[in-house]
Design an enzyme around this catalytic site. Structure first.
Site, mmCIF file in Angstrom:
data_model
loop_
_atom_site.group_PDB
_atom_site.id
_atom_site.type_symbol
_atom_site.label_atom_id
_atom_site.label_comp_id
_atom_site.label_asym_id
_atom_site.label_seq_id
_atom_site.Cartn_x
_atom_site.Cartn_y
_atom_site.Cartn_z
ATOM 1 N N SER A 175 54.135 9.654 77.330
ATOM 2 C CA SER A 175 55.390 8.942 77.172
ATOM 3 C C SER A 175 56.572 9.604 77.857
ATOM 4 C CB SER A 175 55.697 8.747 75.686
ATOM 5 O OG SER A 175 55.678 9.982 75.010
ATOM 6 N N HIS A 203 52.120 3.143 76.778
ATOM 7 C CA HIS A 203 52.850 2.944 78.038
ATOM 8 C C HIS A 203 51.972 2.425 79.175
ATOM 9 C CE1 HIS A 203 56.467 4.861 76.419
ATOM 10 N NE2 HIS A 203 55.607 5.591 75.747
ATOM 11 N N LYS A 235 56.937 -2.341 73.863
ATOM 12 C CA LYS A 235 57.284 -1.827 75.192
ATOM 13 C C LYS A 235 57.042 -2.938 76.216
ATOM 14 C CE LYS A 235 57.155 2.694 73.348
ATOM 15 N NZ LYS A 235 56.348 3.702 72.702
HETATM 16 C C1 LIG Z 1 56.571 4.473 71.507
HETATM 17 C C2 LIG Z 1 55.277 5.127 71.220
HETATM 18 C C3 LIG Z 1 54.650 4.962 69.995
HETATM 19 C C4 LIG Z 1 55.335 4.280 68.839
HETATM 20 O O1 LIG Z 1 55.289 2.903 68.961
HETATM 21 P P1 LIG Z 1 56.374 2.033 68.153
HETATM 22 O O2 LIG Z 1 55.783 0.670 68.128
HETATM 23 O O3 LIG Z 1 57.628 2.136 68.932
HETATM 24 O O4 LIG Z 1 56.484 2.639 66.789
HETATM 25 C C5 LIG Z 1 53.385 5.480 69.832
HETATM 26 N N1 LIG Z 1 52.787 6.169 70.828
HETATM 27 C C6 LIG Z 1 53.380 6.394 72.005
HETATM 28 C C7 LIG Z 1 52.662 7.166 73.060
HETATM 29 C C8 LIG Z 1 54.650 5.884 72.230
HETATM 30 O O5 LIG Z 1 55.263 6.135 73.372
#
Ligand SMILES: *Cc1c(COP(=O)(O)O)cnc(C)c1O
Length: 391
Positions: A175, A203, A235
């Site tokens: 991330s 991602h 995302k």
């Molecule tokens: C953003 C993220 C999460 C969390 O997801 P949310 O739906 O925003 O709680 C989990 N793992 C990774 C690698 C992330 O970047």
């Protein structure tokens, strides 16, 4: 009593104090932040679906039909047709036997890891894994062994000296660095050492692989190679929630054991239908992904020419490495004065001495938007070599 106020003061001194910006209007490249119009390069809306008419329409059409509230947990009476439909679509899209829908990715990681490993078991976790994975490891009460980032041979060595139930967990696309885990090699060592592999593709989902099926699909890895695949929907999908996909027996096990699935109210079901519309957009989104890729390549080339230090990433996550916390903040502030929003990412989100500007690109950006970013980076280049920047 603990002196909370002085702890806050210390954080300020160290350049670690965090603040929130208040956004008005929709999430899109031109963002109103604290009343100021800025061009944003820091959201995770990689495909520009957070404000897309199709999923907004799907949500609007669903509301009069199925109402708003989730009203209960999935195991009481909250598990709606809409959630179920989304699970079936996610399973088909990722080529998995079944899928389970969670309210957030944070909860998915906490729930999956703590359900699939417990006291007496061992979890092997990449050093740069997301905070929600780290917290899931703590919650599980299993023994945790962190391995050097992406280092499959050192992982193999510690797997070999460990007996009992073993779980290996990794981000698919990291991330804060944007690089992709060596998934093929990880799948092989997990097979060799009888470990269960969990990949969090928050991602990569929607971005990498055929039709945006993710980093695991990009390598053609099956459910046998990667038994537990996690993806998030806030995302690239532009909505909210997360999913876990894999063999039916494991999904059934999670329904019994994952506390963050069981003890929480189901997400508003209409949002699941909006996500189905997002899945259509992702599946038919090659044009968006091609445009995004051209932005990524241009950014990398031009930022390097300007003298910025990038990381080995081919994804929309394109950090500019700065190292010092105050220096990262100063560059972020200077860019903001040029009308560009890129937040500084500091420890503990990244390792000590690893502060950076996490630039993210989106298919919603135009090449003209990228011109503005590059101009701002050019104008702020003098900050790179100053050691005495503001504190
Ligand atoms: C953003 C993220 C999460 C969390 O997801 P949310 O739906 O925003 O709680 C989990 N793992 C990774 C690698 C992330 O970047």
């Amino acid at each position: 009593m603990r002196d909370f106020a002085s702890e806050l003061e210390q954080r300020k001194q160290a350049g670690l104090y965090r603040t929130r910006r208040q956004i008005s209007g929709p999430q899109q490249p031109v963002l109103i932040a604290d009343g100021k119009r800025l061009l944003s390069f820091c959201s995770n809306d990689y495909l520009g679906l957070a404000n897309h008419p199709s999923n907004i329409e799907a949500l609007r059409n669903a509301l009069p039909e199925i109402g708003l509230g989730g009203a209960a947990s999935h195991l009481v009476c909250g598990h709606h047709d809409a959630h179920h439909l989304l699970e079936e679509r996610l399973a088909a899209f990722t080529g998995r036997s079944s899928a389970l829908f969670f309210s957030t990715g944070y909860m998915a990681n906490m729930g999956v890891i703590s359900a699939l490993a417990g006291r007496g078991d061992t979890i092997f976790s990449d050093r740069l894994n997301h905070a929600s994975i780290i917290d899931g490891c703590v919650l599980s009460r299993a023994k945790v062994r962190r391995y050097a980032h992406g280092d499959v041979s050192s992982l193999a060595a510690i797997l070999a000296e460990t007996s009992g139930h073993k779980l290996v967990v990794t981000d698919g696309v990291f991330s804060m660095d944007g690089d992709v885990a060596p998934l093929k090699e990880l799948a092989q060592v997990c097979r060799d050492h009888g470990a269960l592999l969990v990949v969090d593709d928050a991602h990569g989902f929607g971005i990498l692989g055929p039709h945006g099926r993710g980093s695991v699909a990009e390598l053609g890895l099956s459910e046998e190679d990667v038994p537990i695949l996690i993806g998030t929907l806030g995302k690239a999908a532009g909505t909210s929630g997360a999913f876990v996909a894999g063999p039916a027996v494991l999904m059934d096990y999670l329904v019994q054991k994952a506390r963050t699935y069981i003890y929480t109210t189901a997400m508003p079901p209409a949002l699941a239908l909006a996500t189905c519309a997002s899945l259509d957009l992702i599946e038919h989104g090659d044009e968006r992904r091609t445009h995004l890729q051209s932005l990524i390549e241009r950014f990398r080339q031009e930022a390097t020419v300007l003298g910025y230090e990038l990381m080995p990433s081919r994804t929309p996550v394109q950090p500019i490495m700065i190292r010092g916390n105050r220096e990262a903040l100063a560059l972020s502030q200077a860019l903001e004065e040029c009308g560009v929003l890129v937040t500084a990412i500091r420890p503990p989100t990244v390792p000590e001495g690893g502060a950076r500007l996490r630039v993210t690109l989106s298919a919603a950006h135009s090449h003209g938007d990228l011109n503005c970013l590059m101009q701002a980076l050019s104008d702020c280049r003098h900050l790179l070599h100053r050691k005495d920047v503001v504190s």
